[in-house]
Design a protein around this motif. Structure first.
Motif, PDB file in Angstrom:
ATOM      1  N   GLU A 194      -5.836  -0.809  -4.367  1.00 18.38           N
ATOM      2  CA  GLU A 194      -5.630  -0.860  -2.603  1.00 18.38           C
ATOM      3  C   GLU A 194      -7.014  -0.886  -1.892  1.00 18.38           C
ATOM      4  O   GLU A 194      -6.827  -1.872  -0.718  1.00 18.38           O
ATOM      5  CB  GLU A 194      -5.540   0.394  -2.278  1.00 18.38           C
ATOM      6  N   PHE A 229      -3.308   6.527 -10.688  1.00 20.91           N
ATOM      7  CA  PHE A 229      -4.018   6.881  -9.642  1.00 20.91           C
ATOM      8  C   PHE A 229      -6.029   6.181  -9.600  1.00 20.91           C
ATOM      9  O   PHE A 229      -5.251   5.986  -8.741  1.00 20.91           O
ATOM     10  CB  PHE A 229      -3.439   8.029  -8.880  1.00 20.91           C
ATOM     11  N   SER A 282      -4.736   2.255  -9.874  1.00 20.85           N
ATOM     12  CA  SER A 282      -4.414   1.943  -8.204  1.00 20.85           C
ATOM     13  C   SER A 282      -4.746   2.401  -7.159  1.00 20.85           C
ATOM     14  O   SER A 282      -5.225   1.285  -5.525  1.00 20.85           O
ATOM     15  CB  SER A 282      -2.968   2.218  -7.800  1.00 20.85           C
ATOM     16  N   TYR A 283      -5.457   3.221  -6.920  1.00 19.08           N
ATOM     17  CA  TYR A 283      -6.191   3.821  -6.052  1.00 19.08           C
ATOM     18  C   TYR A 283      -8.056   2.268  -5.579  1.00 19.08           C
ATOM     19  O   TYR A 283      -7.533   2.480  -4.436  1.00 19.08           O
ATOM     20  CB  TYR A 283      -6.871   4.803  -5.853  1.00 19.08           C
ATOM     21  N   SER A 309       0.878  -1.112   0.374  1.00 19.20           N
ATOM     22  CA  SER A 309       0.165  -0.004   0.017  1.00 19.20           C
ATOM     23  C   SER A 309       0.832   1.301   0.105  1.00 19.20           C
ATOM     24  O   SER A 309      -0.273   2.608   0.215  1.00 19.20           O
ATOM     25  CB  SER A 309      -0.786  -0.037   0.974  1.00 19.20           C
ATOM     26  N   GLY A 363      -3.091   5.840   0.760  1.00 15.05           N
ATOM     27  CA  GLY A 363      -3.491   5.723  -1.468  1.00 15.05           C
ATOM     28  C   GLY A 363      -4.918   7.020  -2.088  1.00 15.05           C
ATOM     29  O   GLY A 363      -4.116   7.909  -2.721  1.00 15.05           O
ATOM     30  N   SER A 364      -5.288   7.896  -0.878  1.00 12.72           N
ATOM     31  CA  SER A 364      -5.778   9.072  -1.455  1.00 12.72           C
ATOM     32  C   SER A 364      -4.770  10.170  -1.383  1.00 12.72           C
ATOM     33  O   SER A 364      -4.995  11.127  -1.473  1.00 12.72           O
ATOM     34  CB  SER A 364      -6.543   9.386  -0.818  1.00 12.72           C
ATOM     35  N   HIS A 371       3.264   1.988  -2.395  1.00 14.18           N
ATOM     36  CA  HIS A 371       3.785   2.526  -3.352  1.00 14.18           C
ATOM     37  C   HIS A 371       5.402   2.572  -3.263  1.00 14.18           C
ATOM     38  O   HIS A 371       6.028   3.557  -4.417  1.00 14.18           O
ATOM     39  CB  HIS A 371       3.461   3.828  -3.860  1.00 14.18           C
TER      40      HIS A 371
END
Lengths: 398, 230
Positions: free
Chosen positions: A148, A141, A144-145, A45, A387-388, A47
């Motif tokens: 996650e 993103f 990927s977000y 998580s 992630g955000s 990255h």
């Protein structure tokens, strides 16, 4: 084996603090004990290699400390040993998802110090490439977000779109990620015949499938439930920590260098450029900002293409002297990178290398706010918040 | 590293084999009069058994590489791109879903290794079970790459762990990773575990058990009780 090599298996994630309470109420009145939990440095998580030390009370995070430096590559020191052509190559690597935007800051600074006039076509093409790069970054993103948060599908869509844009970027520059296409005074070379048409097709194709993120991701109940009202970042914290980019705008901080201190061709794109803001400041707002910004960047790219089609043929770069020296002085160039404000403070003593080049990267400031944002939340929400914040580890550690 | 198959590696490659090398099939060997006329794999049972099993083991091993992605920097993005629909290395049998290093066969180090990160890489490599393979993906993990003169960057991951295949590029294209995986699979196909892990010579005494001293007369009942209790 040389120096710097560990001779034994020294634990990488070093400190192991565990405060163990014995008996009920030993540590707190609730009878739970604090535990220090290491997230990272190698954790899916994060990255890459961000490490966060969490102090937990049960599942509640009571303190969070980001430990940075696992990706520190010493770029600022290396800038001092490279000439202005070579710096472009190093400077685009700290934030590997926005390589073109990183290059831009360097060349704009050197051009400003030299008082160099950049051809119009180069400026517009740079703006076009910068916006395509922003879409590429945001797509990463946007994929990927959700990944996650447990949704595997969107990342496949995101990479499909990325491959299309990367194809045209590669056709122009030869690189899929690190373009190295900027030169002081313009771009490396003229663009291939018919390239603008292919860019237009790629932009249209990406736009036609952006509803995957509008509907599939943003319309997903689970996604909304996991992000709504989670990790609310107050505007005061944004100002206190120097948070910038889509994260700051999601907290209602209406600041975008493309509008507030325009560079490149942005002054003439004011009617297309839309500074996306939200007031909520939660994870969902940050994602919405990113998504809407990606839409807007596609529109900006189209506007650049329209404008480029109407331009007279002309040069795309400037002839440079064999040894390029910036005059004595200093300048600060900042640009609106996809992830936030990216600045270069360039100090020259008239040599062919800078005397000092300080790098202000967006993610470094953005993740510092984790120390304020994480306490009070649950471990399960940590991944959503982390992630955000849309960071790149190289951009943190430089 | 060149892992192109050589004629030698097609034949027997047992470390202990005194007649290692290409053997003419079905022809008497003048260098060893009275020696085996048949190909070696039809020799005594000890030589017969390992070869087909080795082929099967290597075949299974090369096409089920559970992969642990040590994503460090830019190259990790290209690694992800290689795992996505367009390039899709899962069709080559590389499975990027290893829950952690303890369940992985292959570690792909993609990105810049810093001196601060190096101990963690070594530690996670040591957690992987044997046989394990490492692909160094990208200029930084090959040699330091563009950060070759940086004060904080390890000049290649091979300074801390052994590397099987180096993939050059900054970052390499996903196709380059696919090529690196194929090279690794070639290498696995031709490997032989006895060569890789030569057995330590076992002294004959190890097979013998020394005589145990007789138990003391008064301790005997206690032992018996314990025996029954168990």
């Amino acid at each position: 084996m040389t120096t710097g090599t560990p001779t034994s298996s020294t634990p990488g994630s070093g400190t192991r603090e565990t405060t163990v309470g014995i008996g009920a109420g030993a540590a707190t009145e609730l009878g739970t004990s604090d535990m220090v939990l290491n997230i990272g440095p190698q954790h899916p998580s994060t990255h890459g290699v961000l490490r966060i030390k969490l102090r937990l009370d049960g599942e509640l995070i009571t303190a969070a400390e980001p430990v940075v430096g696992y990706m520190h590559r010493g770029a600022e020191k290396l800038f001092e040993a490279r000439d202005y052509r070579q710096i472009v190559m190093l400077a685009n690597r700290h934030d590997w998802l926005s390589a073109f935007a990183n290059e831009l800051g360097v060349v704009l600074g050197v051009e400003r110090m030299l008082g160099m006039e950049v051809p119009v076509r180069a400026t517009w093409t740079r703006t076009l490439l910068a916006e395509l790069n922003r879409v590429l970054n945001h797509l990463m993103f946007l994929g990927s977000y959700p990944l996650e948060l447990g949704g595997i599908t969107p990342v496949f869509h995101a990479f499909h779109e990325r491959e299309q844009l990367q194809a045209v970027m590669e056709e122009a520059s030869g690189g899929r990620m690190h373009y190295m296409f900027n030169r002081v005074g313009g771009l490396k070379e003229d663009l291939p015949a018919g390239w603008y048409g292919r860019v237009r097709a790629a932009v249209a194709s990406v736009r036609s499938r952006m509803d995957v993120f509008d509907d599939l991701v943003l319309g997903n109940d689970i996604f909304r439930a996991r992000t709504r009202d989670v990790g609310v970042l107050a505007a005061a914290l944004v100002h206190a920590y120097g948070v910038s980019g889509p994260i700051a705008r999601a907290s209602g901080v209406d600041f975008d260098l493309r509008r507030d201190e325009p560079y490149l061709a942005y002054p003439e794109l004011a009617d297309v450029l839309k500074v996306v803001t939200r007031q909520e400041g939660d994870c969902l707002a940050r994602f919405e900002c990113l998504l809407e910004q990606a839409h807007n960047s596609l529109d900006l790219a189209d506007a650049c293409l329209d404008r480029l089609a109407g331009l007279e043929p002309g040069p795309i770069n400037t002839r440079l002297p064999k040894v390029l020296k910036a005059p004595e002085g200093h300048t600060y160039t900042w640009t609106e990178n996809p992830l936030g404000v990216n600045g270069y403070y360039l100090v020259s003593r008239g040599d062919k290398t800078p005397w000092r080049m300080k790098l202000r990267s967006a993610s470094y400031n953005n993740i510092q706010v984790l120390g304020e944002l994480l306490p009070g939340t649950l471990v399960a929400d940590m991944v959503a918040i982390l992630g955000s914040l849309f960071f790149v580890v190289g951009d943190i550690d430089k | 590293m060149d892992v192109t198959p050589t004629p030698h590696s097609h034949g027997h490659s047992h470390g202990q084999d005194p007649f290692a090398g290409p053997v003419p099939l079905g022809m008497p060997d003048p260098a060893a009069p009275g020696g085996a006329v048949e190909p070696r794999r039809l020799g005594p049972l000890a030589r017969l058994a390992p070869d087909p099993v080795k082929v099967v083991l290597n075949w299974g091993r090369r096409y089920s590489l559970w992969c642990f992605n040590f994503g460090l920097a830019c190259c990790a993005i290209e690694f992800i791109a290689a795992s996505m629909a367009k390039h899709d290395f899962i069709r080559l049998g590389v499975i990027p879903f290893a829950p952690g290093p303890r369940q992985a066969d292959l570690m792909i180090v993609s990105g810049t290794v810093t001196d601060k990160m190096a101990p963690a890489i070594k530690r996670l490599y040591e957690q992987m079970p044997e046989p394990k393979y490492v692909i160094s993906f990208g200029a930084c993990s090959n040699s330091g790459g563009p950060y070759w003169d940086s004060y904080s960057v390890t000049k290649g991951v091979d300074q801390i762990i052994p590397v099987d295949v180096y993939v050059p590029g900054c970052p390499p294209r996903p196709e380059a990773l696919l090529q690196g995986i194929l090279k690794l699979q070639e290498k696995i196909a031709h490997e032989s575990l006895p060569d890789q892990y030569p057995a330590a010579p076992v002294p004959a005494a190890a097979l013998k058990r020394p005589l145990l001293p007789a138990p003391a007369p008064d301790a005997a009942p206690a032992d018996a009780e314990e025996g029954t209790a168990q």
